[in-house]
Scaffold this active site. Sequence first.
Site, PDB file in Angstrom:
ATOM      1  N   GLY A  19     -15.892   2.359   3.805  1.00 53.73           N
ATOM      2  CA  GLY A  19     -14.621   3.065   3.648  1.00 53.73           C
ATOM      3  C   GLY A  19     -13.883   2.747   2.364  1.00 53.73           C
ATOM      4  O   GLY A  19     -12.686   3.024   2.245  1.00 53.73           O
ATOM      5  N   ASP A  49       0.852  -1.195   0.000  1.00 54.20           N
ATOM      6  CA  ASP A  49       0.000   0.000   0.000  1.00 54.20           C
ATOM      7  C   ASP A  49       0.889   1.247   0.000  1.00 54.20           C
ATOM      8  O   ASP A  49       1.912   1.300   0.668  1.00 54.20           O
ATOM      9  CB  ASP A  49      -0.910  -0.002   1.239  1.00 54.20           C
ATOM     10  CG  ASP A  49      -2.072   0.961   1.100  1.00 54.20           C
ATOM     11  OD1 ASP A  49      -3.222   0.502   0.990  1.00 54.20           O
ATOM     12  OD2 ASP A  49      -1.824   2.195   1.091  1.00 54.20           O
ATOM     13  N   HIS A 104     -10.321  -5.359  -3.342  1.00 53.83           N
ATOM     14  CA  HIS A 104      -8.988  -5.526  -2.771  1.00 53.83           C
ATOM     15  C   HIS A 104      -9.101  -5.890  -1.303  1.00 53.83           C
ATOM     16  O   HIS A 104     -10.017  -5.468  -0.607  1.00 53.83           O
ATOM     17  CB  HIS A 104      -8.141  -4.257  -2.934  1.00 53.83           C
ATOM     18  CG  HIS A 104      -8.791  -3.018  -2.383  1.00 53.83           C
ATOM     19  ND1 HIS A 104      -9.754  -2.333  -3.067  1.00 53.83           N
ATOM     20  CD2 HIS A 104      -8.608  -2.344  -1.214  1.00 53.83           C
ATOM     21  CE1 HIS A 104     -10.147  -1.288  -2.348  1.00 53.83           C
ATOM     22  NE2 HIS A 104      -9.475  -1.276  -1.211  1.00 53.83           N
TER      23      HIS A 104
HETATM   24  P1  5GP Z   1      -9.725   1.431   0.327  1.00 47.83           P
HETATM   25  O1  5GP Z   1      -9.805   2.741   1.053  1.00 47.83           O
HETATM   26  O2  5GP Z   1     -10.452   1.481  -0.997  1.00 47.83           O
HETATM   27  O3  5GP Z   1     -10.107   0.245   1.151  1.00 47.83           O
HETATM   28  O4  5GP Z   1      -8.185   1.197   0.044  1.00 47.83           O
HETATM   29  C1  5GP Z   1      -7.500   1.748  -1.017  1.00 47.83           C
HETATM   30  C2  5GP Z   1      -6.038   1.691  -0.665  1.00 47.83           C
HETATM   31  O5  5GP Z   1      -5.303   1.869  -1.851  1.00 47.83           O
HETATM   32  C3  5GP Z   1      -5.589   2.780   0.321  1.00 47.83           C
HETATM   33  O6  5GP Z   1      -5.030   2.169   1.473  1.00 47.83           O
HETATM   34  C4  5GP Z   1      -4.543   3.565  -0.476  1.00 47.83           C
HETATM   35  O7  5GP Z   1      -3.439   3.949   0.314  1.00 47.83           O
HETATM   36  C5  5GP Z   1      -4.138   2.594  -1.557  1.00 47.83           C
HETATM   37  N1  5GP Z   1      -3.737   3.191  -2.819  1.00 47.83           N
HETATM   38  C6  5GP Z   1      -4.416   4.136  -3.525  1.00 47.83           C
HETATM   39  N2  5GP Z   1      -3.774   4.415  -4.665  1.00 47.83           N
HETATM   40  C7  5GP Z   1      -2.679   3.620  -4.695  1.00 47.83           C
HETATM   41  C8  5GP Z   1      -1.613   3.452  -5.626  1.00 47.83           C
HETATM   42  O8  5GP Z   1      -1.553   4.078  -6.692  1.00 47.83           O
HETATM   43  N3  5GP Z   1      -0.644   2.548  -5.309  1.00 47.83           N
HETATM   44  C9  5GP Z   1      -0.679   1.822  -4.156  1.00 47.83           C
HETATM   45  N4  5GP Z   1       0.315   0.965  -3.933  1.00 47.83           N
HETATM   46  N5  5GP Z   1      -1.676   1.953  -3.244  1.00 47.83           N
HETATM   47  C10 5GP Z   1      -2.649   2.838  -3.522  1.00 47.83           C
END
Ligand code: 5GP
Length: 113
Positions: free
Chosen positions: A92, A29, A99
Amino acid sequence: MDCIFCKIVSGDIPSNKVYEDDKILAFRDLNPEAPEHILVIPKEHIASLKEANESHLELLGYIQLKIAEIAGSLGIAESGFRLVANTGDEGGQTVHHLHYHLLGGRFMKWPPG
Ligand code: 5GP
Ligand code: ZN
């Protein structure tokens, strides 16, 4: 399709990969919330668990077993880890490609915020 994680799968956006095969990809992440914070995704675009269906049964089982293996390879299987699938607005979810957050390397609090 304008999906960040599809672009990570295709290599258009770089990522720090920890595991990859023909079905799934695991990468670090960008903003880690724990010493180990890995995102594990199916390569196939599924928007969230809400959009998953019976055709994904095998893939969903596969991804969970691989996550346990990945936790082992990171050295957090014995100490323990947390698996999170934020789903929908109140869950969230910010990236709309299914994922799993694999978190470990510190003691996790419960309940989450
Ligand atoms: P969500 O909030 O949808 O459960 O998690 C999305 C996650 O993706 C977040 O923890 C954020 O830090 C991560 N994230 C967003 N964009 C990118 C990216 O371009 N590369 C990586 N490695 N992580 C990302
Ligand atoms: Zn996608």
